[in-house]
Write a protein that holds these residues in place. Structure first.
Motif, PDB file in Angstrom:
ATOM      1  N   TYR A 189       6.003  -0.052  -5.455  1.00 15.02           N
ATOM      2  CA  TYR A 189       6.968  -0.790  -4.640  1.00 15.02           C
ATOM      3  C   TYR A 189       7.827  -1.638  -5.579  1.00 15.02           C
ATOM      4  O   TYR A 189       7.304  -2.440  -6.361  1.00 15.02           O
ATOM      5  CB  TYR A 189       6.260  -1.697  -3.637  1.00 15.02           C
ATOM      6  CG  TYR A 189       5.546  -0.962  -2.534  1.00 15.02           C
ATOM      7  CD1 TYR A 189       6.190  -0.667  -1.329  1.00 15.02           C
ATOM      8  CD2 TYR A 189       4.225  -0.565  -2.681  1.00 15.02           C
ATOM      9  CE1 TYR A 189       5.530  -0.007  -0.306  1.00 15.02           C
ATOM     10  CE2 TYR A 189       3.559   0.109  -1.669  1.00 15.02           C
ATOM     11  CZ  TYR A 189       4.220   0.390  -0.483  1.00 15.02           C
ATOM     12  OH  TYR A 189       3.565   1.053   0.513  1.00 15.02           O
ATOM     13  N   THR A 190       9.135  -1.485  -5.467  1.00 18.11           N
ATOM     14  CA  THR A 190      10.080  -2.281  -6.253  1.00 18.11           C
ATOM     15  C   THR A 190      10.935  -3.081  -5.276  1.00 18.11           C
ATOM     16  O   THR A 190      11.804  -2.526  -4.589  1.00 18.11           O
ATOM     17  CB  THR A 190      10.960  -1.383  -7.136  1.00 18.11           C
ATOM     18  OG1 THR A 190      10.125  -0.577  -7.974  1.00 18.11           O
ATOM     19  CG2 THR A 190      11.873  -2.227  -8.014  1.00 18.11           C
ATOM     20  N   LEU A 191      10.681  -4.380  -5.213  1.00 15.30           N
ATOM     21  CA  LEU A 191      11.376  -5.259  -4.269  1.00 15.30           C
ATOM     22  C   LEU A 191      12.320  -6.176  -5.017  1.00 15.30           C
ATOM     23  O   LEU A 191      11.916  -6.868  -5.965  1.00 15.30           O
ATOM     24  CB  LEU A 191      10.356  -6.087  -3.475  1.00 15.30           C
ATOM     25  CG  LEU A 191      10.937  -7.172  -2.563  1.00 15.30           C
ATOM     26  CD1 LEU A 191      11.749  -6.542  -1.437  1.00 15.30           C
ATOM     27  CD2 LEU A 191       9.823  -8.063  -2.007  1.00 15.30           C
ATOM     28  N   THR A 192      13.567  -6.182  -4.593  1.00 13.15           N
ATOM     29  CA  THR A 192      14.555  -7.119  -5.130  1.00 13.15           C
ATOM     30  C   THR A 192      14.613  -8.336  -4.206  1.00 13.15           C
ATOM     31  O   THR A 192      15.094  -8.250  -3.067  1.00 13.15           O
ATOM     32  CB  THR A 192      15.938  -6.463  -5.235  1.00 13.15           C
ATOM     33  OG1 THR A 192      15.846  -5.290  -6.045  1.00 13.15           O
ATOM     34  CG2 THR A 192      16.943  -7.428  -5.855  1.00 13.15           C
ATOM     35  N   VAL A 193      14.092  -9.457  -4.677  1.00 12.70           N
ATOM     36  CA  VAL A 193      14.030 -10.685  -3.875  1.00 12.70           C
ATOM     37  C   VAL A 193      15.366 -11.414  -4.026  1.00 12.70           C
ATOM     38  O   VAL A 193      15.710 -11.903  -5.105  1.00 12.70           O
ATOM     39  CB  VAL A 193      12.863 -11.582  -4.332  1.00 12.70           C
ATOM     40  CG1 VAL A 193      12.797 -12.841  -3.479  1.00 12.70           C
ATOM     41  CG2 VAL A 193      11.548 -10.815  -4.254  1.00 12.70           C
ATOM     42  N   LYS A 194      16.115 -11.479  -2.922  1.00 11.44           N
ATOM     43  CA  LYS A 194      17.446 -12.072  -2.965  1.00 11.44           C
ATOM     44  C   LYS A 194      17.557 -13.351  -2.144  1.00 11.44           C
ATOM     45  O   LYS A 194      18.417 -14.183  -2.425  1.00 11.44           O
ATOM     46  CB  LYS A 194      18.487 -11.065  -2.459  1.00 11.44           C
ATOM     47  CG  LYS A 194      18.544  -9.764  -3.248  1.00 11.44           C
ATOM     48  CD  LYS A 194      19.571  -8.816  -2.641  1.00 11.44           C
ATOM     49  CE  LYS A 194      19.636  -7.517  -3.409  1.00 11.44           C
ATOM     50  NZ  LYS A 194      20.622  -6.569  -2.812  1.00 11.44           N
ATOM     51  N   ALA A 195      16.725 -13.468  -1.108  1.00  8.95           N
ATOM     52  CA  ALA A 195      16.841 -14.617  -0.203  1.00  8.95           C
ATOM     53  C   ALA A 195      15.460 -15.196   0.085  1.00  8.95           C
ATOM     54  O   ALA A 195      14.439 -14.590  -0.221  1.00  8.95           O
ATOM     55  CB  ALA A 195      17.524 -14.198   1.100  1.00  8.95           C
ATOM     56  N   GLN A 196      15.459 -16.383   0.694  1.00 10.78           N
ATOM     57  CA  GLN A 196      14.203 -17.066   0.984  1.00 10.78           C
ATOM     58  C   GLN A 196      13.359 -16.269   1.985  1.00 10.78           C
ATOM     59  O   GLN A 196      12.127 -16.330   1.950  1.00 10.78           O
ATOM     60  CB  GLN A 196      14.507 -18.462   1.539  1.00 10.78           C
ATOM     61  CG  GLN A 196      13.307 -19.385   1.583  1.00 10.78           C
ATOM     62  CD  GLN A 196      12.781 -19.746   0.186  1.00 10.78           C
ATOM     63  OE1 GLN A 196      13.574 -19.974  -0.712  1.00 10.78           O
ATOM     64  NE2 GLN A 196      11.473 -19.777   0.026  1.00 10.78           N
ATOM     65  N   GLN A 197      14.039 -15.488   2.847  1.00  9.50           N
ATOM     66  CA  GLN A 197      13.285 -14.699   3.811  1.00  9.50           C
ATOM     67  C   GLN A 197      12.402 -13.657   3.129  1.00  9.50           C
ATOM     68  O   GLN A 197      11.349 -13.289   3.647  1.00  9.50           O
ATOM     69  CB  GLN A 197      14.238 -13.997   4.795  1.00  9.50           C
ATOM     70  CG  GLN A 197      14.980 -14.921   5.744  1.00  9.50           C
ATOM     71  CD  GLN A 197      16.208 -15.564   5.092  1.00  9.50           C
ATOM     72  OE1 GLN A 197      16.455 -15.352   3.906  1.00  9.50           O
ATOM     73  NE2 GLN A 197      16.956 -16.337   5.886  1.00  9.50           N
ATOM     74  N   ASP A 198      12.832 -13.185   1.968  1.00  9.29           N
ATOM     75  CA  ASP A 198      12.041 -12.177   1.250  1.00  9.29           C
ATOM     76  C   ASP A 198      10.712 -12.738   0.767  1.00  9.29           C
ATOM     77  O   ASP A 198       9.759 -11.981   0.539  1.00  9.29           O
ATOM     78  CB  ASP A 198      12.836 -11.627   0.055  1.00  9.29           C
ATOM     79  CG  ASP A 198      14.044 -10.816   0.492  1.00  9.29           C
ATOM     80  OD1 ASP A 198      13.966 -10.196   1.567  1.00  9.29           O
ATOM     81  OD2 ASP A 198      15.061 -10.811  -0.230  1.00  9.29           O
ATOM     82  N   MET A 199      10.635 -14.056   0.603  1.00 11.45           N
ATOM     83  CA  MET A 199       9.384 -14.657   0.141  1.00 11.45           C
ATOM     84  C   MET A 199       8.305 -14.589   1.211  1.00 11.45           C
ATOM     85  O   MET A 199       7.116 -14.752   0.917  1.00 11.45           O
ATOM     86  CB  MET A 199       9.611 -16.121  -0.258  1.00 11.45           C
ATOM     87  CG  MET A 199      10.632 -16.318  -1.380  1.00 11.45           C
ATOM     88  SD  MET A 199      10.146 -15.531  -2.924  1.00 11.45           S
ATOM     89  CE  MET A 199       8.746 -16.524  -3.383  1.00 11.45           C
ATOM     90  N   ASN A 200       8.721 -14.368   2.483  1.00  7.08           N
ATOM     91  CA  ASN A 200       7.756 -14.331   3.586  1.00  7.08           C
ATOM     92  C   ASN A 200       7.262 -12.920   3.891  1.00  7.08           C
ATOM     93  O   ASN A 200       6.510 -12.730   4.834  1.00  7.08           O
ATOM     94  CB  ASN A 200       8.384 -14.937   4.852  1.00  7.08           C
ATOM     95  CG  ASN A 200       8.750 -16.395   4.668  1.00  7.08           C
ATOM     96  OD1 ASN A 200       8.051 -17.133   3.960  1.00  7.08           O
ATOM     97  ND2 ASN A 200       9.853 -16.812   5.273  1.00  7.08           N
ATOM     98  N   ARG A 201       7.694 -11.942   3.137  1.00  7.96           N
ATOM     99  CA  ARG A 201       7.244 -10.565   3.372  1.00  7.96           C
ATOM    100  C   ARG A 201       5.742 -10.456   3.113  1.00  7.96           C
ATOM    101  O   ARG A 201       5.235 -10.968   2.106  1.00  7.96           O
ATOM    102  CB  ARG A 201       7.973  -9.581   2.450  1.00  7.96           C
ATOM    103  CG  ARG A 201       9.441  -9.407   2.759  1.00  7.96           C
ATOM    104  CD  ARG A 201      10.032  -8.409   1.790  1.00  7.96           C
ATOM    105  NE  ARG A 201      11.474  -8.278   1.930  1.00  7.96           N
ATOM    106  CZ  ARG A 201      12.096  -7.122   2.182  1.00  7.96           C
ATOM    107  NH1 ARG A 201      11.380  -6.018   2.342  1.00  7.96           N
ATOM    108  NH2 ARG A 201      13.404  -7.074   2.275  1.00  7.96           N
TER     109      ARG A 201
END
Length: 459
Positions: free
Chosen positions: A103-115
């Motif tokens: 899995y390669t996730l590009t974290v761009k916003a604060q919402q991505d931290m809650n995944r």
């Protein structure tokens, strides 16, 4: 998917206690009961177990659940009411998948931290921007979020910092700086990449847009390497089959025959040998215990090549005599400086050294019965003696000559000690065979395609 027997008998000293919310079990029920991850009313199973911190009794809660668009997992949580120590862990409720997953996730916003993130024991976590990596099996599996994954890494680094500040102050300072960078990632002031690579295929990163595609998440499935199979404790069939094949090739085959000299029963040994940077050959050797006769012969393990081969080697040093040499039955030998030429099929096929072949040539010429006796003229004897002396000089390294091997079948070989680089004293030429050469090899009348047509039926 129903899972039977998800709960095991409690060990000695541990008591299995049903959840208060669960209905009382019938008198005929057993310790093992079918459970399903699809059951929304299912309550965690509680097991009294030993605290690993204070060694007092605590409570472990087990729950089989299913993550949407993923698979079933077993979540375990332990808490100790005496010392307050707690621990959570997850295990896959399924088998190891056929392929690994990345899995390669590009974290761009604060919402991505809650995944939500499922990270198994065998998963490797990387953040390329910080050159940071959590190796496989260095942490237990966890059901957490992206932020929780980073916080867990920070906690792990901070754990031994007091000891490092006493023993290795410089290293402790560098780790403090790195911890600050990890904490800054939580603010998502700039995009960063999170990679979770799991050979077992049981890790997971949430796609909040499912079933639609998530542009920030790339999922890659791949075939595991042999090292990854061994790391997971899996046994593959391919290496075992290869080992059996290698054992067969290393085996020396034996068959009964008769000695060509005394016709007594003898035994011939046959072995398939791989010549480096060439091909496979079959070596056959016969040793007669009755008369002591010994012979060896070599055959090519492959087919006739598309092109003929001409090898021209300049003998300049005594060490050249030790080079391995394969002379097939179709190979002719030429030494221009001695005006000598040996036709194909003479001496048969041989796998020997350059020195060994030159000695065989000397014995063939000097011990020929037609070159001995009273009928042999003095001039011919003088020429034969000079030829033998020159061969001795070549063997000693005092005479430089060109040694040419011409094999229309392309199945002869002379060792290149500089391999895989070119040998400055060796020239290998590949040429197209003439009609006469194909005729001599029997290739003109050989039909390998469409040979069924034109055959008259037998009466």
């Amino acid at each position: 998917m129903a899972a039977a027997g998800a709960m095991e008998p409690a060990p000695s000293g541990a008591v299995a206690t049903p959840s208060p919310a669960s209905a009382p079990a019938p008198a005929t029920s057993t310790l093992f009961r079918p459970i399903s991850a699809e059951d929304e009313e299912q309550q965690p199973t509680e097991i009294e177990s030993l605290c690993m911190n204070c060694y007092r009794n605590g409570m472990t809660r087990l729950l089989l659940t299913k993550i949407p668009f993923f698979r079933e997992i077993i979540v375990s949580s332990f808490s100790c009411e005496h010392c307050g120590w707690s621990n959570t862990d997850i295990q896959s409720a399924g088998r190891i998948q056929e392929q690994g997953v990345r899995y390669t996730l590009t974290v761009k916003a604060q919402q991505d931290m809650n995944r939500e993130v499922v990270k198994t024991d065998s998963a490797t976590t990387r953040i390329p921007e910080l050159d940071f990596e959590i190796p496989a099996f260095s942490q237990k599996g966890a059901l957490t979020t992206v932020e929780g994954l980073i916080s867990r890494a920070v906690s792990g680094l901070e754990q031994d910092q007091p000891i490092r500040r006493v023993k290795e102050e410089a290293m402790a300072g560098r780790i403090d700086e790195f911890i600050v960078k990890l904490k800054e990632l939580k603010q998502v002031s700039s995009p960063f990449t999170l990679i979770i690579d799991d050979p077992s295929g049981n890790s997971f990163v949430e796609n909040p847009y499912a079933p639609q595609k998530d542009d920030a998440l790339v999922i890659t499935h791949y075939n595991r390497t042999l090292q990854q199979e061994e790391m997971l404790g899996l046994q593959t069939e391919a290496p075992g089959e290869k080992a059996d094949e290698e054992d067969l090739r290393n085996e020396v085959l034996q068959f009964n025959t008769n000695c060509p000299e005394c016709n007594a029963p003898a035994q011939t040994n046959m072995k398939l040998v791989q010549i480096p940077h060439f091909k496979e050959v079959i070596i056959m050797a016969t040793n007669c215990e009755n008369c002591g006769h010994r012979t060896n012969e070599v055959k090519s393990g492959g087919a006739v090549e598309l092109l003929g081969t001409r090898i021209t080697f300049h003998i300049t040093d005594p060490s050249d005599m030790t080079r391995d040499l394969l002379k097939s039955e179709t190979c002719s030998i030429e030494i221009p400086e001695l005006e000598f030429e040996l036709g194909m099929a003479v001496l048969g096929g041989k796998f020997t050294t350059l020195e060994g072949l030159l000695k065989d040539i000397r014995d063939l010429v000097t011990k020929n019965p037609f070159t001995l006796g009273d009928s042999f003229s003095p001039d011919q004897a003088q020429k034969l003696q000079e030829f033998s002396q020159k061969l001795d000089q070549i063997l000693e390294g005092s005479m430089k000559v060109h040694f040419i091997m011409d094999d229309p079948a392309g199945n002869s070989y002379l060792q290149n000690v500089y391999a895989p680089e070119d040998d400055p004293e060796m020239k290998v030429e590949h040429y197209k065979r003439t009609f006469d050469q194909n005729e001599e090899l029997g290739l003109n009348d050989m039909k390998t395609e469409g040979y069924e047509t034109g055959l008259s039926p037998q009466q």
